[in-house]
Write an enzyme that holds these catalytic residues in place. Sequence first.
Site, PDB file in Angstrom:
ATOM      1  N   SER A  18      45.626  40.648  58.841  1.00 59.71           N
ATOM      2  CA  SER A  18      45.369  41.604  57.740  1.00 59.71           C
ATOM      3  C   SER A  18      44.534  42.778  58.200  1.00 59.71           C
ATOM      4  O   SER A  18      44.555  43.842  57.584  1.00 59.71           O
ATOM      5  CB  SER A  18      44.578  40.922  56.622  1.00 59.71           C
ATOM      6  OG  SER A  18      45.402  40.116  55.876  1.00 59.71           O
ATOM      7  N   ASP A  49      32.514  35.020  42.950  1.00 58.36           N
ATOM      8  CA  ASP A  49      33.724  35.592  42.353  1.00 58.36           C
ATOM      9  C   ASP A  49      33.660  37.121  42.478  1.00 58.36           C
ATOM     10  O   ASP A  49      32.727  37.750  41.967  1.00 58.36           O
ATOM     11  CB  ASP A  49      33.783  35.165  40.874  1.00 58.36           C
ATOM     12  CG  ASP A  49      35.006  35.737  40.162  1.00 58.36           C
ATOM     13  OD1 ASP A  49      35.779  36.501  40.800  1.00 58.36           O
ATOM     14  OD2 ASP A  49      35.191  35.431  38.970  1.00 58.36           O
ATOM     15  N   ASP A  75      33.621  36.037  49.024  1.00 66.34           N
ATOM     16  CA  ASP A  75      34.808  35.157  48.998  1.00 66.34           C
ATOM     17  C   ASP A  75      34.313  33.717  49.029  1.00 66.34           C
ATOM     18  O   ASP A  75      33.290  33.436  49.664  1.00 66.34           O
ATOM     19  CB  ASP A  75      35.683  35.438  50.244  1.00 66.34           C
ATOM     20  CG  ASP A  75      37.110  34.940  50.099  1.00 66.34           C
ATOM     21  OD1 ASP A  75      37.299  33.796  49.647  1.00 66.34           O
ATOM     22  OD2 ASP A  75      38.037  35.688  50.455  1.00 66.34           O
ATOM     23  N   LYS A  85      48.616  44.329  44.912  1.00 70.05           N
ATOM     24  CA  LYS A  85      49.770  43.461  45.171  1.00 70.05           C
ATOM     25  C   LYS A  85      50.880  43.856  44.204  1.00 70.05           C
ATOM     26  O   LYS A  85      50.621  44.112  43.016  1.00 70.05           O
ATOM     27  CB  LYS A  85      49.399  41.989  44.985  1.00 70.05           C
ATOM     28  CG  LYS A  85      48.143  41.573  45.742  1.00 70.05           C
ATOM     29  CD  LYS A  85      48.283  41.637  47.256  1.00 70.05           C
ATOM     30  CE  LYS A  85      46.931  41.506  47.941  1.00 70.05           C
ATOM     31  NZ  LYS A  85      46.953  41.741  49.383  1.00 70.05           N
ATOM     32  N   CYS A  94      37.604  36.733  53.199  1.00 70.46           N
ATOM     33  CA  CYS A  94      37.872  35.691  54.207  1.00 70.46           C
ATOM     34  C   CYS A  94      39.336  35.661  54.652  1.00 70.46           C
ATOM     35  O   CYS A  94      40.214  35.973  53.859  1.00 70.46           O
ATOM     36  CB  CYS A  94      37.477  34.322  53.632  1.00 70.46           C
ATOM     37  SG  CYS A  94      35.687  34.195  53.476  1.00 70.46           S
ATOM     38  N   PRO A  95      39.591  35.367  55.932  1.00 69.53           N
ATOM     39  CA  PRO A  95      38.637  34.938  56.968  1.00 69.53           C
ATOM     40  C   PRO A  95      37.873  36.081  57.650  1.00 69.53           C
ATOM     41  O   PRO A  95      37.005  35.825  58.461  1.00 69.53           O
ATOM     42  CB  PRO A  95      39.543  34.227  57.978  1.00 69.53           C
ATOM     43  CG  PRO A  95      40.873  34.905  57.842  1.00 69.53           C
ATOM     44  CD  PRO A  95      41.004  35.272  56.393  1.00 69.53           C
ATOM     45  N   GLY A  96      38.204  37.350  57.327  1.00 66.59           N
ATOM     46  CA  GLY A  96      37.317  38.399  57.838  1.00 66.59           C
ATOM     47  C   GLY A  96      38.001  39.552  58.573  1.00 66.59           C
ATOM     48  O   GLY A  96      37.328  40.327  59.250  1.00 66.59           O
ATOM     49  N   GLY A  97      39.317  39.678  58.423  1.00 65.99           N
ATOM     50  CA  GLY A  97      40.027  40.751  59.134  1.00 65.99           C
ATOM     51  C   GLY A  97      39.563  42.152  58.724  1.00 65.99           C
ATOM     52  O   GLY A  97      39.436  43.051  59.565  1.00 65.99           O
TER      53      GLY A  97
HETATM   54  C1  LIG Z   1      44.693  38.180  51.500  1.00 66.87           C
HETATM   55  S1  LIG Z   1      43.228  37.254  51.622  1.00 66.87           S
HETATM   56  C2  LIG Z   1      42.112  38.400  52.308  1.00 66.87           C
HETATM   57  C3  LIG Z   1      42.261  38.570  53.774  1.00 66.87           C
HETATM   58  C4  LIG Z   1      41.156  39.417  54.356  1.00 66.87           C
HETATM   59  N1  LIG Z   1      41.238  40.800  53.870  1.00 66.87           N
HETATM   60  C5  LIG Z   1      41.242  39.453  55.856  1.00 66.87           C
HETATM   61  O1  LIG Z   1      41.517  40.514  56.413  1.00 66.87           O
HETATM   62  O2  LIG Z   1      41.006  38.412  56.491  1.00 66.87           O
HETATM   63  C6  LIG Z   1      42.694  37.166  49.971  1.00 66.87           C
HETATM   64  C7  LIG Z   1      41.337  36.527  49.808  1.00 66.87           C
HETATM   65  O3  LIG Z   1      40.889  36.806  48.483  1.00 66.87           O
HETATM   66  C8  LIG Z   1      40.091  35.733  48.069  1.00 66.87           C
HETATM   67  N2  LIG Z   1      39.964  35.806  46.614  1.00 66.87           N
HETATM   68  C9  LIG Z   1      40.934  35.705  45.668  1.00 66.87           C
HETATM   69  N3  LIG Z   1      40.412  35.810  44.437  1.00 66.87           N
HETATM   70  C10 LIG Z   1      39.085  35.994  44.618  1.00 66.87           C
HETATM   71  C11 LIG Z   1      37.996  36.184  43.717  1.00 66.87           C
HETATM   72  N4  LIG Z   1      38.178  36.194  42.411  1.00 66.87           N
HETATM   73  N5  LIG Z   1      36.763  36.344  44.235  1.00 66.87           N
HETATM   74  C12 LIG Z   1      36.559  36.332  45.573  1.00 66.87           C
HETATM   75  N6  LIG Z   1      37.561  36.174  46.464  1.00 66.87           N
HETATM   76  C13 LIG Z   1      38.793  35.991  45.998  1.00 66.87           C
HETATM   77  C14 LIG Z   1      40.812  34.503  48.598  1.00 66.87           C
HETATM   78  O4  LIG Z   1      39.919  33.425  48.727  1.00 66.87           O
HETATM   79  C15 LIG Z   1      41.322  35.012  49.960  1.00 66.87           C
HETATM   80  O5  LIG Z   1      40.458  34.651  51.012  1.00 66.87           O
END
Ligand SMILES: C[S@@+](CC[C@H](N)C(=O)[O-])C[C@H]1O[C@@H](n2cnc3c(N)ncnc32)[C@H](O)[C@@H]1O
Length: 358
Positions: free
Chosen positions: A190, A262, A242, A308, A223-226
């Site tokens: 990501s 959240d 996250d 999305k 997460c995971p941190g990209g």
């Molecule tokens: C597509 S991943 C993110 C990837 C991240 N940008 C990366 O580069 O590694 C979406 C993330 O959003 C988090 N997420 C979804 N709803 C959330 C919320 N309400 N509060 C915090 N995190 C949330 C999920 O746990 C997931 O880790």
Amino acid sequence: MSSVLAYCRPGYEVDLGNEILALGTEKGLYGYPQFKANSGFVQFVFHQDADASSFVKSQPVDQTIFARQLFEVLADVDIEDKSDRIGPIISSLTELADVPSCGLLFVEHADTEAGKELAKLCKKIAVPMRQAFRKQGWLTKAEQTNLPAMHVFFTDTDRCFVGVSDSKGRSPFANGICRLKFPSQSPSRSTLKLEEALLLMLTDEQREAICRPGARAVDLGACPGGWTYQLVSREMHVEAVDNGKMADHLMATGLVDYRPEDGFRYKPQFGQVELLVCDMIEKPDRVADLMASWLCKRWTNHAIFNLKLPMKRRYETVYTAIQSVKAQLAEQKIRATINVRHLYHDRDEVTVAVIRAL
Ligand SMILES: C[S@@+](CC[C@H](N)C(=O)[O-])C[C@H]1O[C@@H](n2cnc3c(N)ncnc32)[C@H](O)[C@@H]1O
């Protein structure tokens, strides 16, 4: 009649067609899209002869959502004898009254499985094609990026569209694709989405001012941190929000403040931040409203986030979400440029950059 050709991610032809229709209508240029599903391109036919040229000259590709590249079609060439593809292309252009002098020639193909096969053909034919165009006086000896570019776009081994893009409006990349090397230190692919956004959606000046060492950022859905990796590698301090697991080596930088909370309830812990980024998988209108509220409350100066996309009515969904952000910012008298792009590294999502005047 006249037409433009625009490239997109395969599967997004309806959305690109709808977008060009809307953009053309705003400019008083009317027509209709033609495409095959999953072909990776759209031909948009204008009712008037001069309208394709007007559209290309007035519509920078980077100010569209779904177009990767855009050119005015000069010829649609069927190749009968595959032992000579260049001859029919040259013949079809010599029939035209006016072929502009171009500073670049791109030999391209759609971003499809079939396109991967065509890539070999494009590579092989590019050098002799350039020589043939130079001989005709249609292409400068040395590359000149300030001139229009010629595009030969193969849709099949025996068919191509030939046309011209505008020097100011075109994408500088072959096939309109900005390829980036995956940084091995990033915990997720990501990361390339945010890297592409920072490179293409911000000016050099904006990037230097916003992503400066020591500046603060919040990453919602980190997460995971990209995405956090992109910010940390620019020496920014990041509040990473996250409930998931953050990569240990990012935590070890000392620049990440991990918050298992959240993202919809989170408030910045140390006051206003320079940049809010968000990659949470949620309904686009919900994310758009959250981003608008951070900007309106002055919790952040700028925001870069992904929306999305649903399976259907994607252009309309994005348009509605962005109109809502614009209206909320206008109400608070916040002046900002809002750019929305379906980036190469995006999948079923678009990236939005809301950048306030520096
Ligand atoms: C597509 S991943 C993110 C990837 C991240 N940008 C990366 O580069 O590694 C979406 C993330 O959003 C988090 N997420 C979804 N709803 C959330 C919320 N309400 N509060 C915090 N995190 C949330 C999920 O746990 C997931 O880790």
